[in-house]
Design an enzyme around this catalytic site. Structure first.
Site: not given
Length: 538
Positions: A204, A266
């Protein structure tokens, strides 16, 4: 295992959003036993791996991306033993498991942050996070003007006068990745889950871990804090060079477990060439292809982003990924249901212009068939195989995404794409769980999308996905090579040819074409109508 046979080179990876996939106990929240009970359905669909969004202990201020303990399972989702059973069942079915890792920030409930609040400025406890004195005579002003991506300032003051940084919600304090203890902790977290059998990690906010040491101020572009500007206006909080040393160290850990473990980033960075910096041979294995996700539905834009993606990844020998939907953006069935391209990432609500559902589904099916014909690895978001749109009319008072409150009710956020998915048309909560309760409301129209209404029905979206994934595997499209035809939007991948008609009159297939799969029926003359993709041989 040879370099050409690594599973993630051509894998189709299915994203499970745990709270919205399947609820085993009727509390309205999906859980790990619910996921385990449906893994066979995912194997039957034809995917190779599952990626799970966070299921760790969390106060759930940001749907679990505010992690309080990285080595356990939130009781809402089950237990660590449930996680072990899920991983074991996945492996028994031949599915790999990828889990989310959230390294940019912790929850404010994390034991480290609670210790930091109880410690003095300059203490080792505070040095794990980014605490600073404020500006002004009494330090009453934040250290700089950085803004939260969820809206509002990125700094919050604590009672002793210092400020801490949170590039997301106030309950998500940013870690200081210049701190050796932080780096060592996450290496150990990687090992903890690798030892339990996971095959990889979705990282993330991979571009956000390292900040400019001077915490320099920055003039935000008009598009807002999510949008990373061109090279000549690079922000001090995103895409700093120091992140790459972190991922080299992580890569060494994964490699020590064998060549079949992977990292996917990401990373919201641009230009596209900067994405490849995350997938150099000694760093991550994949990075999400967000330029592809947001490419306009035109032949020119689609061809340009496909060519650029393949070419730039080839410069570092990396695999290209393809993705159309996830838990942070409008589902592509909704996004493509507008004649004019949307500017926002998420957040359609009551009173907003609504998408054309039929147009959106037609284009989404064509887009999916195009994507699954491309060489590389593809990601699917739960429910897209059912043709699910966003729930675009959630009452505002039921919204849970922190973006809604922090933006002063100007950005509705991501709840619409996170609604629990339908399994059975006539069951409570459409088979999501044994009760009528679901943590976000499901629209009445979703009965028609339920899995049991589509299974075995020729032409249904579920059967289209099944057929596409079967043919993708049997024709080795994921490991193939793309060659463009000289006219129109058409290409060859191995022995399969692919044609998409984006607009205009129906397009004739070559003489002798044998249709393998079409996103919609061809017209009476065997031509390809508008917004249709066809796979064929000739």
């Amino acid at each position: 295992m040879s370099q050409t046979s690594l599973w993630w080179h051509d894998a189709v990876i299915y994203q499970v959003y745990p709270r919205s996939f399947a609820d085993s106990d009727g509390d309205g929240m999906g859980d790990l036993p619910g996921i385990t009970s449906h893994l066979a359905d995912l194997r039957e669909l034809g995917v190779d791996a599952v990626w799970l969004s966070p299921f760790y202990p969390s106060p759930q201020h940001d749907a679990g991306y505010d992690v309080a303990d990285y080595r356990n399972v939130d009781p809402r989702f089950g237990t660590l033993a449930d996680a072990d059973r899920m991983i074991a069942e996945a492996h028994a079915l031949g599915l790999k498991v990828v889990v989310d890792l959230v390294p940019n920030h912790t929850s404010s409930d994390h034991v480290w942050f609670q210790a930091a609040l109880g410690a003095a400025p300059g203490s080792p406890e505070r040095e794990r996070y980014i605490f600073r004195d404020g500006k002004g005579p009494d330090g009453e002003q934040p250290p700089n003007g950085w803004r939260s991506t969820f809206g509002g300032p990125a700094w919050t003051r604590v009672p002793d006068g210092q400020w801490y940084l949170h590039l997301f919600d106030v309950t998500q304090p940013d870690l200081d990745w210049d701190n050796a203890e932080v780096r060592a902790e996450f290496l150990d977290i990687l090992r903890f889950w690798l030892d339990r059998g996971v095959h990889g990690f979705r990282v993330d906010v991979a571009h956000g871990l390292v900040k400019d040491r001077d915490l320099a101020d920055w003039d935000y572009p008009d598009q807002g804090p999510w949008v990373v500007p061109p090279e000549d206006n690079r922000p001090p909080m995103w895409d700093q060079e120091g992140v790459h040393d972190i991922y080299r160290a992580w890569r060494e850990v994964l490699d020590s477990y064998g060549p079949d473990r992977m990292l996917v980033a990401e990373a919201w960075v641009q230009p596209v060439e900067r994405i490849t910096r995350y997938v150099r041979p000694d760093e991550m294995h994949q990075a999400f292809n967000f330029p592809y996700l947001f490419a306009h539905w035109t032949a020119a834009d689609q061809r340009a982003v496909i060519e650029q993606s393949l070419a730039t990844n080839a410069t570092v020998g990396a695999i290209t990924t393809w993705v159309l939907s996830n838990h942070d953006v409008l589902r592509h069935t909704t996004r493509l249901g507008y004649r004019e391209p949307l500017k926002q990432l998420s957040g359609i609500g009551p009173g907003d212009p609504q998408p054309d559902a039929a147009l959106g589904l037609r284009r989404a099916r064509a887009a999916t068939l195009l994507m699954l014909a491309l060489p590389g690895s593809a990601y699917l978001y739960q429910g897209e195989e059912l043709g699910l749109p966003d729930h675009t009319e959630i009452p505002d008072e039921l919204r849970q995404d922190p973006t809604w409150e922090r933006s002063g009710h100007t950005e509705r956020g991501r709840d619409g794409c996170r609604v629990p998915i339908p399994w059975e048309a006539d069951a409570p909560s459409y088979g999501f769980g044994p009760s009528d309760h679901s943590w976000l409301p499901q629209p009445a129209s979703w009965a028609e999308y339920a899995r049991d209404r589509q299974a075995g029905v020729p032409g249904s979206t579920l059967e289209l996905y099944r057929d596409a994934l079967r043919l993708r595997r049997s024709h080795s499209l994921g490991t193939g090579t793309l060659t463009w035809d000289s006219t129109g939007f058409a290409f060859r991948n191995g022995d399969v040819r692919v044609l998409t008609n984006f607009d205009g009159e129906p397009v004739a297939l070559p003489v002798g074409a044998g249709v393998l799969l079409s996103s919609e029926p061809l017209d009476g003359d065997g031509r390809v109508p508008t917004d249709v993709t066809v796979w064929f041989t000739v």
